[in-house]
Design an enzyme around this catalytic site. Structure first.
Site, PDB file in Angstrom:
ATOM      1  CG  ASN A  71      -1.796   1.204   1.335  1.00 31.42           C
ATOM      2  OD1 ASN A  71      -1.808   2.031   0.410  1.00 31.42           O
ATOM      3  ND2 ASN A  71      -2.537   1.336   2.424  1.00 31.42           N
ATOM      4  CE  LYS A  77      -0.488   3.228   4.765  1.00 27.81           C
ATOM      5  NZ  LYS A  77      -0.437   3.343   6.208  1.00 27.81           N
ATOM      6  CG  HIS A  87      -6.182   1.632   5.135  1.00 27.65           C
ATOM      7  ND1 HIS A  87      -5.775   2.587   6.036  1.00 27.65           N
ATOM      8  CD2 HIS A  87      -5.114   0.817   4.937  1.00 27.65           C
ATOM      9  CE1 HIS A  87      -4.509   2.356   6.359  1.00 27.65           C
ATOM     10  NE2 HIS A  87      -4.087   1.289   5.708  1.00 27.65           N
ATOM     11  CD  GLU A 107      -3.440   5.348   6.654  1.00 29.21           C
ATOM     12  OE1 GLU A 107      -3.418   5.403   5.412  1.00 29.21           O
ATOM     13  OE2 GLU A 107      -2.509   4.854   7.333  1.00 29.21           O
ATOM     14  CD  GLU A 127      -3.482  -2.525   7.181  1.00 29.85           C
ATOM     15  OE1 GLU A 127      -2.384  -2.728   6.684  1.00 29.85           O
ATOM     16  OE2 GLU A 127      -4.145  -1.497   6.953  1.00 29.85           O
ATOM     17  N   GLY A 153       2.147   2.546  10.944  1.00 28.61           N
ATOM     18  CA  GLY A 153       3.056   3.685  10.849  1.00 28.61           C
ATOM     19  C   GLY A 153       3.704   4.077  12.162  1.00 28.61           C
ATOM     20  CB  SER A 185       5.066  -1.397  12.305  1.00 27.51           C
ATOM     21  OG  SER A 185       4.606  -0.086  12.565  1.00 27.51           O
TER      22      SER A 185
HETATM   23  P1  13P Z   1       2.834   0.666   7.767  1.00 33.63           P
HETATM   24  O1  13P Z   1       3.441  -0.601   7.198  1.00 33.63           O
HETATM   25  O2  13P Z   1       3.533   1.901   7.285  1.00 33.63           O
HETATM   26  O3  13P Z   1       2.705   0.581   9.251  1.00 33.63           O
HETATM   27  O4  13P Z   1       1.345   0.780   7.166  1.00 33.63           O
HETATM   28  C1  13P Z   1       0.509  -0.314   7.235  1.00 33.63           C
HETATM   29  C2  13P Z   1      -0.711  -0.045   6.432  1.00 33.63           C
HETATM   30  O5  13P Z   1      -1.531   0.780   6.785  1.00 33.63           O
HETATM   31  C3  13P Z   1      -0.878  -0.787   5.183  1.00 33.63           C
HETATM   32  O6  13P Z   1      -2.167  -0.619   4.671  1.00 33.63           O
END
Ligand code: 13P
Length: 255
Positions: A8, A10, A96, A98, A167, A173, A211
């Site tokens: 991803n 992002k 997701h 976010e 997740e 993150g 992470s």
């Molecule tokens: P990180 O690997 O940066 O923690 O993000 C995970 C994520 O949200 C993947 O969709």
């Protein structure tokens, strides 16, 4: 398909960077054993058409990070599931954290997205996960239950085009990944839940995200219920994404 690695990206990467990263991954996926591992790249929507052209003949698949239900409509700024499919997109991320957190997306809307995506032939990677406050309050399993129930109850899902990502929000993150035990426990719970909806749960990928990095991937992937990963930050560099993907090869049957 049970095992799978996904990236991803992002809201990262300029066009030339995205293309270079994709080409490096495409090269790596050209040969066994990586060519036997299903891999999905979720770039910013702007790059889907270009990557779709570049992926011709490659086992790598591409997906959108978001999509709006339907075909056309007066929804300024949105891109529909039908439009995504028309440029060669194969997957879409739904739910997701976010999107839930910053864009206020709830289960009723997410359910509409899933239905619409599948009607257009897209596969759906549906994301679930609890916040730190919910975990501390002992609500992890009830949160996961309702995140599934809100989209799966009385929904005609094409299970061959459905996958889950666990997740935990507190792991995204932050550099703080779930432990192997926490991931195994949550994934086992999710798989059991999928069975209650009539899903062929043993064939459905349940990916871990939060992470993930080369240093922790092997231990997480060694858990029997962890079928792969959805990688954020560490997917932006060829070496780290490839190292994580290679850690998953241990799960593939030896051919
Ligand atoms: P990180 O690997 O940066 O923690 O993000 C995970 C994520 O949200 C993947 O969709």
């Amino acid at each position: 398909m049970r095992y799978c690695i996904a990236a991803n990206w992002k809201m990262h990467l300029y066009p030339a960077e995205a293309e270079a990263l994709f080409l490096a991954l495409r090269d790596a996926w050209q040969e066994a054993p990586l060519s036997n591992l299903p891999g999905i790249i979720f770039p910013p929507v702007l790059y889907l058409q270009r990557l779709s052209d570049l992926r011709q003949g490659s086992p790598l698949q591409i997906g959108a990070q978001n999509g709006y239900p339907g075909e056309f409509g007066a929804y300024t700024g949105e891109v529909s599931m039908a439009q995504l499919a028309a440029v060669g997109t194969q997957w879409v991320l739904v739910g997701h954290s976010e999107r839930r957190q910053y864009f206020g997306e709830g289960e009723a809307f997410l359910r509409e997205k899933i239905l619409s995506a599948q009607q257009r032939g897209l596969s759906v990677l549906y994301c679930v996960g609890e916040t730190q406050a919910q975990r501390s309050a002992g609500q992890t399993f009830s949160v996961l239950t309702s995140q599934l129930e809100g989209v799966l109850r009385d929904t005609p899902i094409a299970w061959s085009r459905f996958a889950l990502a666990y997740e935990p929000v507190w792991a995204i993150g932050t550099g703080l990944n779930a432990t192997a035990t926490q991931a195994q426990e949550a994934h086992a719970f999710l798989r059991a839940q999928l069975r209650t909806y009539g899903a062929p749960a043993d064939t459905i990928p349940i990916l871990y995200g939060g992470s993930l990095k080369p240093e922790n991937a092997a231990e997480l992937f060694a858990q029997p219920e962890v079928d792969g990963g959805l990688v954020g930050g560490a997917s932006l560099k060829t070496e780290s994404f490839l190292a994580i993907a290679k850690a998953l090869l241990q799960k593939l049957p030896v051919s």
